[in-house]
Design an enzyme around this catalytic site. Sequence first.
Site, short mmCIF file in Angstrom:
data_model
loop_
_atom_site.label_atom_id
_atom_site.label_comp_id
_atom_site.label_asym_id
_atom_site.label_seq_id
_atom_site.Cartn_x
_atom_site.Cartn_y
_atom_site.Cartn_z
N SER A 42 80.76 46.30 -30.97
CA SER A 42 78.81 46.00 -31.52
C SER A 42 78.13 45.79 -29.99
O SER A 42 78.18 46.08 -29.51
CB SER A 42 78.61 44.90 -31.92
N LYS A 43 76.93 45.37 -30.61
CA LYS A 43 75.73 44.94 -30.03
C LYS A 43 75.61 44.27 -29.12
O LYS A 43 74.65 44.84 -28.30
CB LYS A 43 74.32 45.04 -30.97
N ARG A 44 76.71 43.12 -29.53
CA ARG A 44 77.12 42.31 -28.31
C ARG A 44 77.18 42.79 -26.83
O ARG A 44 77.00 42.81 -26.09
CB ARG A 44 77.61 41.10 -28.36
#
Length: 503
Positions: free
Chosen positions: A265-267
């Site tokens: 994910s973007k994390r």
Amino acid sequence: MSYCAALTKSGGGGYGFFMEIRDRYAPSPTGLQHIGGLRTALFNYLFAKSQKGTFILRLEDTDRTRFDPCYVENLYKSFEWLNFHWDEGPDTGGRAGPYIQSERFDIYKKHARNLVENGKAYYCFCSTERLEALRKERDTGYDRACRDIPADEAAARAAKEPHTIRLKIPLGEKTTFNDILLGRIEWKNDDVNPDPVLIKTDGFPTYHLANVVDDHLMEISHVLRAQEWLSSTPLHVILYQAFGWKTPFFCHLPMVMGQDGKKLSKRHGATSIDEFRKNGFLPDALVNYVALLGASYEEGKEIYTLKELCDRFSLEKLNKAPAVFDYKKLEWYNARYIKMKTDEELAALALPYAEQAGLFGHCGTEPSVEQRALFTQAMPLIKERVTFLSEIPEKLGYLFAEPPVPEAPEFIPKKSNNEEALRLLKIGRELAGLMAGLDDDGAEKLAKEQAGKENVKLGDLLTPLRAAVTGSRVSPPLFASIRLLGSQKCLNRIDRAIEKLGG
Ligand code: GLU
């Protein structure tokens, strides 16, 4: 189980079961294209090509609340940048079109009505309020309240009342299917989403109905999709059975995780294709790396062209375990691909970044013929030194515009002083005039001889010269820079530097 075994087991007798291998990438344009989507598209593409089959793009835009045309644009733009083509699709056409679900609503309605007529589905008249109250009350979902309304009565009411169409899940039975990668999967029908909606009150189909109808009508032989869809598959199999259709082969691909074991994910960093493009990745490096996410081809071989991947791909080479996305490894691929490009190829790839960075004037200015030629000639200077295309403009700025004269300390070799730097720069001035007409070896020989005569280290002799010519004591190779700038520009810069050092 191998897919060959799966084919044979299903009584099809090898590939003859489906006349042709056909698979598809079926994104919903409700978000940007990301790594997971690319991986699904790529594996479908590679499988189809490895089997001389057909790869299809289908837009699953039934969710009108989350739909946005910008995501369709992003899809085309991303895949165009990746240089990735489908055989059939909304833009290319094909024998099974249209390939956009919102253009096929009548088809879904007709099929749903057929199911109602055959007693496999039914009209549901429950209001939104009732369903919401039900959801709050119990977590097992719909209570099948309309399932047993007599057919005649339901048909008469459907002509006047708002309604949905729901699938009549056969209760007390089990649904099984063979996943090519995961093997036999068995679900109790009573555990499947209770009588899911196929057609909504507004007449729009749900994902499940449209997906199954299209896979059948488009003669999809293999459904290769992300593992998050595995829980929908029993329901899809029940739908195929309700229609009396053969099910395609299913292969649910392992998830793509970040290095912490959580879903990518973007994390973790960039995930959208657009971001990778903006950050200076090469499309073929990205494709090469993503093709290895969850698959292994040849021991020890890491660089593959798309053609080589097509030749080697097989579903047996997929791993069951989740794939881990390693940004560092992708960067390694990118640097390798940059090195592998010819100067012309690399210049063409880096050009948009250079224009954007204002290398040729203002932001967005296109290069003149001379600037374009210089840009190409400069590629060998940075090829070994960059990981991202986006780094290139900044590294080459001094070739296109005169850099500000650096502060005095920039000119001074280690353990030296202003006076010595000035003396060496004046020697460098004489050298630069000559070097501009020499190749690297010739220029190096000349500089070494001079350093010998002066009894200074070569590096020390070149430090002030480098700072004057490139505007920094750390720069791409000096001799080639002098050659590309030409003696006049170099001498002007050196004179300005001499002035700054008080000479
Ligand atoms: N529209 C679904 C998605 O967005 C497709 C799932 C499938 O491939 O069946 O991924």
